[in-house]
Design an enzyme around this catalytic site. Structure first.
Site, PDB file in Angstrom:
ATOM      1  N   HIS A 100       0.771  -1.244   0.029  1.00 13.37           N
ATOM      2  CA  HIS A 100       0.018  -0.032   0.022  1.00 13.37           C
ATOM      3  C   HIS A 100       0.857   1.016   0.237  1.00 13.37           C
ATOM      4  O   HIS A 100       2.045   1.245   0.654  1.00 13.37           O
ATOM      5  CB  HIS A 100      -0.966   0.011   1.260  1.00 13.37           C
ATOM      6  CG  HIS A 100      -1.799   1.235   1.511  1.00 13.37           C
ATOM      7  ND1 HIS A 100      -2.610   1.754   0.513  1.00 13.37           N
ATOM      8  CD2 HIS A 100      -1.625   2.337   2.514  1.00 13.37           C
ATOM      9  CE1 HIS A 100      -3.084   2.823   0.925  1.00 13.37           C
ATOM     10  NE2 HIS A 100      -2.600   3.254   2.046  1.00 13.37           N
ATOM     11  N   CYS A 155      -4.259   3.091  -4.782  1.00 12.90           N
ATOM     12  CA  CYS A 155      -3.405   3.930  -4.063  1.00 12.90           C
ATOM     13  C   CYS A 155      -2.351   4.467  -4.778  1.00 12.90           C
ATOM     14  O   CYS A 155      -1.835   5.388  -4.845  1.00 12.90           O
ATOM     15  CB  CYS A 155      -3.211   3.195  -2.784  1.00 12.90           C
ATOM     16  SG  CYS A 155      -2.370   1.697  -2.907  1.00 12.90           S
TER      17      CYS A 155
END
Length: 293
Positions: A63, A174
């Protein structure tokens, strides 16, 4: 891109609330025009809170976010873009008895909050200063991006793994938000550099030329297409949430049959369904270098 962000349906409910301590609209506080803002590259394994660094070590499923620090006030901030209702709901829909069409909870948004959890980002991932910028011109850009780019998309679809192969569909996740922000920071005069190569996670599907199928009303509201509608529902039923261990084992076999043997994948992209004629190696999780702009 869309002209506004719709209200999320109350059926969609997050197990872990989106942006619990920050601004859910990605709004950035005003900073002095002469304030020099340090920019940090942040990266950590997905679901680190639950699995530690396991997904980072095994599959490089990471992430990405961006950190900022004010030289004037000393305050630190984190900005990230992620799913409102968790990754599974963005990747696959729910099938409801009362509605013929699959139901999607696939919004994503920016979250801006005060503080950088140094241990969270640095222990199993990356926390690295990559540049400096004066900041306020970016604030409106973040809100515009957040208002018009509203749906999370997990998959990048390509014709094959070769470097210059055709990209049929781009992901919207993301890392893509981070890349967009870096490009904006460069436009605002930031000089970005990293001491090490900058890698990001991509989940690829490999497909021949996709076939357009239609939107919800065309497919699920047309009697002549009832067989296609049933096949799409059957495909997504394989990936339904909250399965038992036994059901999940059968699900893997069904997914293998559909994707590898039947070479079929149904992609939902910008309110429309596409048929992907799948090709070897079918799917890959790739941790690939994307240089800073």
């Amino acid at each position: 891109r869309f002209d506004h962000r719709p209200t999320a349906d109350s059926y969609c409910e997050a197990l872990y609330p989106f942006c619990p301590t920050g601004d859910r609209d990605g709004r950035i506080p005003y900073m002095r025009e002469d304030d020099v803002i340090s920019v940090y590259r942040l990266q950590t394994p997905v679901w680190e809170f639950k699995y530690g660094d396991l997904l980072g070590k095994v599959q490089h499923i990471m992430h990405d976010a961006i950190g900022f620090s004010s030289s004037h006030t000393g305050a630190n901030y984190t900005m990230e873009w992620y799913e409102l209702f968790q990754l599974g709901n963005c990747t696959f829909p729910h099938l409801r008895q009362e509605a013929p069409a699959p139901f999607w909870c696939n919004q994503g948004a920016a979250c801006f909050f005060e503080g950088i959890d140094d241990l969270h980002w640095s222990q199993n991932g990356t926390l690295e200063k990559i540049g400096e910028v004066t900041f306020n011109h970016m604030a409106q850009w973040v809100q515009d991006d957040n208002r018009t780019g509203i749906y999370y998309e997990t998959w990048t679809v390509r014709s094959d793994p070769a470097p210059n192969s055709t990209v049929w569909f781009e992901s919207y996740d993301c890392s893509q938000f981070v890349h967009r922000t870096y490009r904006k920071l460069k436009e605002l005069g930031a000089k970005l550099s990293s001491r090490s190569p900058t890698y990001y996670t991509k989940i690829y599907l490999y497909s021949g030329e996709p076939t357009y199928l239609g939107n919800d009303s065309a497919i699920f509201g047309t009697p002549a297409l009832q067989n296609l509608a049933a096949d799409i529902r059957k495909f997504y039923f394989t990936f339904r949430p909250h399965q038992s261990f036994v059901d999940f084992a059968f699900t893997l076999l069904e997914a293998y049959k559909k994707i590898v043997l039947d070479k079929t994948f149904y992609l939902y992209y910008n309110f429309e369904y596409w048929h992907l004629p799948m090709k070897y190696p079918y799917m890959q999780i790739v941790y690939e270098e994307v240089p800073l702009p």
